[in-house]
Design a protein around this motif. Structure first.
Motif, PDB file in Angstrom:
ATOM      1  N   THR A   3       0.841  -1.207   0.000  1.00 58.55           N
ATOM      2  CA  THR A   3       0.000   0.000   0.000  1.00 58.55           C
ATOM      3  C   THR A   3       0.872   1.251   0.000  1.00 58.55           C
ATOM      4  N   ARG A  20       0.400  -4.157   5.032  1.00 57.59           N
ATOM      5  CA  ARG A  20       1.291  -4.320   6.196  1.00 57.59           C
ATOM      6  C   ARG A  20       1.369  -3.017   6.981  1.00 57.59           C
ATOM      7  N   THR A  21       1.486  -1.891   6.276  1.00 64.19           N
ATOM      8  CA  THR A  21       1.533  -0.580   6.928  1.00 64.19           C
ATOM      9  C   THR A  21       0.572   0.344   6.190  1.00 64.19           C
ATOM     10  N   SER A  34       3.086   4.181  -2.655  1.00 59.21           N
ATOM     11  CA  SER A  34       2.643   5.106  -3.710  1.00 59.21           C
ATOM     12  C   SER A  34       2.104   4.376  -4.936  1.00 59.21           C
ATOM     13  N   SER A  35       2.779   3.281  -5.337  1.00 60.18           N
ATOM     14  CA  SER A  35       2.348   2.567  -6.553  1.00 60.18           C
ATOM     15  C   SER A  35       0.971   1.958  -6.334  1.00 60.18           C
ATOM     16  N   LYS A  59       7.619   7.978   5.603  1.00 59.83           N
ATOM     17  CA  LYS A  59       7.638   7.284   4.315  1.00 59.83           C
ATOM     18  C   LYS A  59       7.096   8.332   3.356  1.00 59.83           C
TER      19      LYS A  59
HETATM   20  P1  NAP Z   1       6.890   1.347  -1.378  1.00 63.23           P
HETATM   21  O1  NAP Z   1       6.528   2.733  -1.055  1.00 63.23           O
HETATM   22  O2  NAP Z   1       8.146   0.794  -0.834  1.00 63.23           O
HETATM   23  O3  NAP Z   1       5.653   0.445  -0.964  1.00 63.23           O
HETATM   24  C1  NAP Z   1       5.772  -0.944  -0.951  1.00 63.23           C
HETATM   25  C2  NAP Z   1       4.591  -1.535  -0.222  1.00 63.23           C
HETATM   26  O4  NAP Z   1       4.727  -2.938  -0.198  1.00 63.23           O
HETATM   27  C3  NAP Z   1       4.511  -1.072   1.223  1.00 63.23           C
HETATM   28  O5  NAP Z   1       3.167  -0.934   1.589  1.00 63.23           O
HETATM   29  C4  NAP Z   1       5.182  -2.223   1.956  1.00 63.23           C
HETATM   30  O6  NAP Z   1       4.810  -2.341   3.304  1.00 63.23           O
HETATM   31  C5  NAP Z   1       4.677  -3.393   1.148  1.00 63.23           C
HETATM   32  N1  NAP Z   1       5.548  -4.563   1.292  1.00 63.23           N
HETATM   33  C6  NAP Z   1       6.845  -4.658   0.932  1.00 63.23           C
HETATM   34  N2  NAP Z   1       7.319  -5.892   1.248  1.00 63.23           N
HETATM   35  C7  NAP Z   1       6.286  -6.562   1.811  1.00 63.23           C
HETATM   36  C8  NAP Z   1       6.145  -7.868   2.349  1.00 63.23           C
HETATM   37  N3  NAP Z   1       7.167  -8.730   2.382  1.00 63.23           N
HETATM   38  N4  NAP Z   1       4.938  -8.220   2.841  1.00 63.23           N
HETATM   39  C9  NAP Z   1       3.914  -7.352   2.809  1.00 63.23           C
HETATM   40  N5  NAP Z   1       3.972  -6.099   2.334  1.00 63.23           N
HETATM   41  C10 NAP Z   1       5.155  -5.712   1.837  1.00 63.23           C
HETATM   42  O7  NAP Z   1       6.956   1.129  -2.976  1.00 63.23           O
HETATM   43  P2  NAP Z   1       6.172   1.920  -4.116  1.00 63.23           P
HETATM   44  O8  NAP Z   1       4.747   2.054  -3.750  1.00 63.23           O
HETATM   45  O9  NAP Z   1       6.495   1.251  -5.392  1.00 63.23           O
HETATM   46  O10 NAP Z   1       6.840   3.354  -4.075  1.00 63.23           O
HETATM   47  C11 NAP Z   1       8.235   3.521  -3.937  1.00 63.23           C
HETATM   48  C12 NAP Z   1       8.612   4.939  -4.251  1.00 63.23           C
HETATM   49  O11 NAP Z   1       8.520   5.147  -5.661  1.00 63.23           O
HETATM   50  C13 NAP Z   1       7.687   5.973  -3.664  1.00 63.23           C
HETATM   51  O12 NAP Z   1       7.991   6.235  -2.316  1.00 63.23           O
HETATM   52  C14 NAP Z   1       7.947   7.140  -4.577  1.00 63.23           C
HETATM   53  O13 NAP Z   1       9.152   7.773  -4.266  1.00 63.23           O
HETATM   54  C15 NAP Z   1       8.081   6.453  -5.921  1.00 63.23           C
HETATM   55  N6  NAP Z   1       6.766   6.388  -6.573  1.00 63.23           N
HETATM   56  C16 NAP Z   1       6.161   7.544  -6.899  1.00 63.23           C
HETATM   57  C17 NAP Z   1       4.935   7.512  -7.478  1.00 63.23           C
HETATM   58  C18 NAP Z   1       4.251   8.763  -7.827  1.00 63.23           C
HETATM   59  O14 NAP Z   1       3.252   9.080  -7.268  1.00 63.23           O
HETATM   60  N7  NAP Z   1       4.781   9.487  -8.769  1.00 63.23           N
HETATM   61  C19 NAP Z   1       4.283   6.324  -7.717  1.00 63.23           C
HETATM   62  C20 NAP Z   1       4.916   5.159  -7.377  1.00 63.23           C
HETATM   63  C21 NAP Z   1       6.152   5.194  -6.791  1.00 63.23           C
HETATM   64  P3  NAP Z   1       5.667  -1.586   4.468  1.00 63.23           P
HETATM   65  O15 NAP Z   1       5.325  -0.133   4.333  1.00 63.23           O
HETATM   66  O16 NAP Z   1       5.219  -2.211   5.711  1.00 63.23           O
HETATM   67  O17 NAP Z   1       7.131  -1.852   4.148  1.00 63.23           O
END
Ligand code: NAP
Length: 536
Positions: free
Chosen positions: A187, A210-211, A189-190, A330
């Motif tokens: 949950t 998870r969070t 940004s993606s 985060k």
């Molecule tokens: P993320 O913020 O790292 O979110 C990953 C999600 O997966 C989190 O909710 C995490 O939970 C969960 N997760 C990871 N490992 C897990 C496991 N083993 N079991 C259960 N849940 C698990 O990744 P993202 O959403 O791809 O974004 C990453 C970054 O990319 C963002 O912070 C941003 O900088 C950029 N981004 C930007 C945009 C935008 O709006 N332009 C869009 C997408 C991405 P936990 O929080 O508990 O670890």
């Protein structure tokens, strides 16, 4: 032994054809360098090529999230929406490649395997996975801070019979969830962008959380032509004002220069409400200490929880969706209808914070003693951020020092740009720089310009190598740590800290000290004859 004489030679080898690689190639050519980009994907675009999940769009406004280096480019390009969607960003990357005739300097579908520094020749020998080799004087890593998807080691994942898609590695053919039962894990940004759209298409959607995430509304809309005209009337001035902002964007709405603790409850509520209506990251600038002081932070966090409670009808779901960690610790998500999606009858939220996923099965997943069945799985589990891509490479500097040895306790570097023991290697928008806290295109332009100036300086002095010293690197690590300690960013398990990857060293990786201060520090180092470096 390989015949080195047969290895093609370039002045600069650039890894990655995203925004950083494209601008680095353009700039290298303007210096008269013979530069080559290698890119693993069959297209330019980097992050905007791979992250094509439903709803993917930028979270910085389009008029700000674009190149500033060419006035004609910024005047002629038109964004259709306030926050550009992924296909338009990919078109923009392609337009830049064509407009500046960059394609003949880019080898697509050519993934870097490693690079060794040859001390006798004082050059890098770079290898691609397909076996191609190049000898390069300068090696520029433009491979991106968020480019290695995190695929958790879930038991039984291979047993799952349906399709599994990762948001950061989404198929290039259309994915149709119509009539299907879909599960999303994650949950961040993606997921926050993808979930509302998947929920409208799928028969059932189950979200495994998870969070809980804080998300502020994007209020995305078609770009207002009057706004566009106003910005374009003085685009250069707008860019310059943005470069003076903490994150390299947002000059139209500077942070309120007052502590949240100095305001009355009514004033606070009004300020939060006003910024919530504007949308995006605006809320975090409602007061000047929301990311510095935990008490102030708690006030805005509670404001957002209030929004969640007033949006989500089922009180138990609303509570589960309400984060308890510090907001902004985060990266704040920017959403379009995320919380409201949980009011849909076809969407359910499963809390896996206490009972993690036990294992996947052919038909679904087991967690908390229950079995959930679905037809398709979406992993929105993020990235092995900032270091993941470099650490997968066979990258060896002086005396065969590997990047894995060098970074065993976390990424060490100087100015975020260079690594002691790895001469003439530059890393764009990586750890130790303000990358993740900045409008990344502003960060990229500053890094590329700095690298180009540095190479220009070497040429002017008749020199050919630059290498950070270890004392400069150690002092920089302390600078990055000290900047983080002045914020709330150390208070939760974020990818900034490496905490999302089991076993990854916990080290706060991006520099939280502000883009203008960072850019000035880099410029000052150059003005002082590249202090902290050995030039030869
Ligand atoms: P993320 O913020 O790292 O979110 C990953 C999600 O997966 C989190 O909710 C995490 O939970 C969960 N997760 C990871 N490992 C897990 C496991 N083993 N079991 C259960 N849940 C698990 O990744 P993202 O959403 O791809 O974004 C990453 C970054 O990319 C963002 O912070 C941003 O900088 C950029 N981004 C930007 C945009 C935008 O709006 N332009 C869009 C997408 C991405 P936990 O929080 O508990 O670890």
């Amino acid at each position: 032994m390989k015949d080195l004489a047969a290895t093609p030679s370039v002045d600069m080898l650039i890894v990655g054809a995203g925004f950083a690689g494209l601008y680095m190639l353009y700039k290298a050519r303007s210096l008269g360098l013979n530069a080559l980009v290698i890119e693993g994907a069959p297209s330019v675009g980097g992050t905007w090529y791979h992250n094509r999940y439903p709803g993917a769009r930028v979270d910085i406004q389009s008029m700000e999230y674009s190149f500033s280096f060419d006035e004609a480019l910024q005047q002629e390009w038109h964004w259709s929406e306030r926050y550009a969607p992924q296909p338009e960003l990919l078109r923009y990357a392609n337009h830049v490649a064509d407009r500046f005739a960059l394609r003949d300097g880019i080898r697509l579908s050519t993934r870097m395997a490693g690079a060794h520094f040859d001390e006798a020749a004082q050059r890098w020998t770079v290898r691609a996975e397909g076996g191609q080799r190049w000898s390069a004087l300068f090696l520029v890593m433009a491979s991106g801070p968020l480019s290695s998807p995190n695929l958790p080691d879930f038991a039984g994942l291979k047993d799952f019979a349906g399709p599994v898609h990762h948001t950061a590695d989404w198929p290039h053919e259309p994915v149709d969830f119509s009539g299907q039962r879909v599960a999303v894990v994650g949950t961040g940004s993606s997921a926050v962008q993808a979930i509302p759209i998947i929920a409208r298409q799928a028969r059932e959607l189950t979200v495994f959380q998870r969070t809980a995430a804080y998300a502020a509304p994007a209020h995305n809309a078609p770009l207002d032509p009057e706004f566009e005209a106003r910005i374009k009337a003085d685009y250069a001035g707008f860019r310059a004002r943005n470069r003076r902002m903490h994150g390299g964007f947002g000059s139209l709405l500077p942070p309120n220069p007052v502590s949240a603790l100095a305001a009355s409850a009514e004033e606070r509520e009004a300020a939060f409400e006003q910024r919530w209506k504007i949308g995006g990251f605006a809320i975090l600038g409602a007061f000047n200490d929301l990311l510095l002081n935990e008490q102030s932070n708690a006030l805005v966090a509670e404001f957002v929880r209030g929004k969640i409670r007033s949006t989500v009808k089922d009180p138990r779901t609303a509570q589960l969706l309400s984060p308890t960690h510090t907001i902004g610790c985060k990266r704040l998500c920017v959403d379009s209808g995320y919380y409201d999606t949980f009011n849909r009858p076809n969407v359910q939220l499963v809390d896996i914070s206490r009972a993690p996923i036990e294992r996947f099965t052919a038909r679904g997943v087991r967690t908390g003693g229950r079995e959930f069945e679905f037809d398709a799985l979406v992993l929105a589990t993020g990235f092995d951020a900032m270091t993941g891509t470099m650490l997968r490479l066979d990258l060896r500097g002086r005396s065969g020092l590997t990047i894995q040895q060098k970074w065993h306790a976390g990424p060490l570097n100087y100015l975020g740009l260079t690594i002691a023991g790895f001469p003439n290697l530059f890393n764009i928008a990586g750890p130790g720089s303000t990358s993740a806290f900045t409008n990344v295109i502003v960060a990229i332009e500053q890094h590329v310009d700095w690298i180009a100036d540095c190479i220009g300086h070497l040429h002017a002095k008749g020199l050919s190598t630059i290498e950070a010293t270890e004392p400069a690197e150690a002092a920089w690590a302390e600078h990055v740590n000290a900047a983080a300690r002045r914020t709330v960013f150390l208070s939760c398990n974020s990818w900034y800290l490496g905490a999302n990857i089991p076993g990854k060293p916990r080290m706060f990786m991006p520099l939280a000290g502000g883009f203008p201060q960072y850019a000035e520090r880099c410029a000052q180092v150059a003005r002082n004859g590249y202090e902290g470096f050995v030039l030869a």
